[in-house]
Design an enzyme around this catalytic site. Structure first.
Site, PDB file in Angstrom:
ATOM      1  N   SER A 207       0.996  -1.269   0.047  1.00 62.71           N
ATOM      2  CA  SER A 207       0.095   0.050   0.069  1.00 62.71           C
ATOM      3  C   SER A 207       0.779   1.064   0.119  1.00 62.71           C
ATOM      4  O   SER A 207       2.070   1.338   0.335  1.00 62.71           O
ATOM      5  CB  SER A 207      -0.947  -0.159   1.306  1.00 62.71           C
ATOM      6  OG  SER A 207      -0.353   0.423   2.368  1.00 62.71           O
ATOM      7  N   LYS A 208       0.195   2.431  -0.091  1.00 58.30           N
ATOM      8  CA  LYS A 208       0.803   3.635   0.003  1.00 58.30           C
ATOM      9  C   LYS A 208       1.669   3.969   1.071  1.00 58.30           C
ATOM     10  O   LYS A 208       2.750   4.257   0.988  1.00 58.30           O
ATOM     11  CB  LYS A 208      -0.555   4.768   0.205  1.00 58.30           C
ATOM     12  CG  LYS A 208      -0.026   6.143  -0.137  1.00 58.30           C
ATOM     13  CD  LYS A 208       0.305   6.412  -1.557  1.00 58.30           C
ATOM     14  CE  LYS A 208       1.181   7.647  -1.392  1.00 58.30           C
ATOM     15  NZ  LYS A 208       2.144   7.628  -2.817  1.00 58.30           N
ATOM     16  N   ARG A 209       1.387   3.253   2.326  1.00 55.74           N
ATOM     17  CA  ARG A 209       2.248   3.329   3.348  1.00 55.74           C
ATOM     18  C   ARG A 209       3.837   2.718   3.090  1.00 55.74           C
ATOM     19  O   ARG A 209       4.694   2.895   3.809  1.00 55.74           O
ATOM     20  CB  ARG A 209       1.731   2.521   4.457  1.00 55.74           C
ATOM     21  CG  ARG A 209       0.729   3.305   5.312  1.00 55.74           C
ATOM     22  CD  ARG A 209       0.060   2.689   6.570  1.00 55.74           C
ATOM     23  NE  ARG A 209      -0.311   1.430   6.432  1.00 55.74           N
ATOM     24  CZ  ARG A 209      -1.599   1.187   5.999  1.00 55.74           C
ATOM     25  NH1 ARG A 209      -2.484   2.064   5.953  1.00 55.74           N
ATOM     26  NH2 ARG A 209      -2.008  -0.077   5.605  1.00 55.74           N
TER      27      ARG A 209
END
Ligand code: GLU
Length: 438
Positions: A207-209
């Site tokens: 994910s973006k994280r």
């Protein structure tokens, strides 16, 4: 059989690499089979599916060269066919109306699961099945009259004559419902290929994280579309052997589901960066120059006084060190301005070292005496001085590099000196000598 695949994104304003990889596999399979690759924009969520969000999808596809063979279908325009299908299901006894929760807000339409165990063959995962007891009836039209994803998705696939549904394995649970819908609507059930998740180093969905996760992020960072395409294609698929760097046409030629892995695929940004470097190095010179210049303009560091010929020589000198167009300004700004920063560590290690400035002063005099400031000439002068002093060449190479560029590492020193030119090199060495003399 006329193979027809489709990419069916729900526009949200971002295109996750997992989604675009599904598009890539649909594209590769369609091209491999000489079939058609279609696009359906599932824009029924009017709040998220804004025109800008749709444009983000179209831009990402255009950038990656994912051309489709028919005009895109916008799901928001096909609502009537979804509702007509729901009516047919009601009539045939495959669906019923229900006032969910008895709120009096009207009835929704519920699809009746067949009540038998279900199984389907997945081109990647093999046989998948689910017991009747684990499958509940589900809403296909909400009480406000809007069709639910499952119905819209299946009805559009029927209308688009889709033969192969290639999508993320997070949809497997939906597929049992979809198969039941196809059957109840009397339509042939397409073949399914569910793709493995893309995960991070901990095995969790990427994910973006974890870093750049959207196509736009990679474009922004300066990755080449060809490199991202190639890397994502290999994220879960391998053509066999150790072939990695391949054109889209080669990949399309080799793409088959039996070489798609069924387990999760780990995203490795270092590998992507490596691949980007490979593609950068194979770019024609003019494209490399144009891309580097465009990046500098975007970074706000381009200056019209930079002569085209000088710029071309800088790019040539940097050569393989350019992994991203932005590297030119980020790593070699000293070619374009005398106001370059000094890397503190490099200064400590190379200039503040015992005798370093004295050696640099001597080297400056040798350079000053050269009439021809070519790479060969500076190299010869430097090596000669090192020999006379009985030191290694490094004792001179490093200080002069830090003095003229502010950095501890960079392209071949002698080529760099030649590109910078004699006047500038002497001026910079003088400035460094004045600045760092204790
Ligand atoms: N809009 C759905 C998604 O993006 C479509 C899934 C499918 O390919 O059927 O997840």
């Amino acid at each position: 059989m006329n193979i027809r695949t489709r990419f069916a994104p729900s526009p949200t304003g971002h295109v996750h690499i997992g989604n675009i990889r599904a598009a890539i596999y649909n594209w590769l399979f369609a091209r491999h089979e000489g079939g058609k690759f279609l696009l359906r924009i599932e824009d029924t969520d009017r709040e998220r599916s804004t025109p800008e969000a749709v444009k983000t999808v179209l831009d990402a596809m255009a950038w990656l060269g994912l051309n489709y063979d028919e005009p895109p279908v916008y799901q928001s325009t096909t609502t009537q066919t979804h509702l007509a299908a729901a009516e047919r299901l009601l009539k045939a006894g495959h669906a019923y109306k229900e006032d969910k929760g008895g709120t009096g807000q009207g009835e929704c339409i519920v699809f009746k699961m067949p009540g038998t165990d279900m199984a389907f063959h997945d081109e990647i995962k093999g046989e998948l099945k689910k017991a009747a007891a684990d499958m509940k009836d589900f809403v296909i039209v909400r009480s406000n009259g809007t069709p639910v994803f499952h119905l819209a998705n299946v009805v559009d696939d029927i209308h688009m004559s889709v033969t192969h549904i290639i999508r993320g394995d997070d949809h497997i649970e939906n597929t049992y419902r979809h198969v039941a819908l196809f059957q109840a609507l009397g339509a042939p059930v397409p073949k399914y290929a569910h793709l493995p998740m893309i995960v991070n180093a901990q095995g969790k969905p990427y994910s973006k994280r974890d870093g750049a996760a959207y196509v736009g992020d990679f474009k922004e960072k300066g990755f080449l579309a060809e490199a991202l395409f190639n890397y994502l294609a290999l994220l879960g698929w391998s053509p066999g052997g150790d072939r990695e760097v391949m054109s889209r046409d080669e990949m399309a030629k080799l793409f088959t589901f039996d070489r798609v892995q069924s387990s999760a695929a780990q995203f490795d940004v270092q590998k992507l960066e490596w691949m980007n470097g490979v593609y950068m190095r194979s770019l024609p010179r003019e494209e490399l120059i144009a891309g580097a210049r465009a990046a500098m303009e975007k970074q706000g560091v381009w200056n019209d006084a930079i002569a085209p010929d000088y710029f071309a020589r800088v790019i040539e000198t940097l050569g393989e060190r350019i992994h991203f167009f932005t590297d030119v300004a980020d790593q070699a700004g000293y070619f374009f301005s005398d106001e370059y920063p000094y890397d503190e560590k490099a200064v400590q290690k190379r200039l503040k070292k015992e005798g370093a400035l004295d050696s640099l002063r001597e080297l400056r005099e040798r350079f000053a005496a050269l009439s021809d400031f070519t790479a060969a000439a500076t190299e010869q002068a430097l090596r000669k001085l090192a020999e006379e002093k009985g030191t290694g060449a490094g004792a001179l190479v490093h200080p002069v590099r830090v003095a003229v560029s502010g950095r501890g590492e960079g392209p071949s020193l002698f080529h760099m000196l030649e590109v910078l030119g004699k006047d500038r090199v002497l001026k910079r060495v003088d400035a460094a000598l004045a600045r760092f003399a204790a």
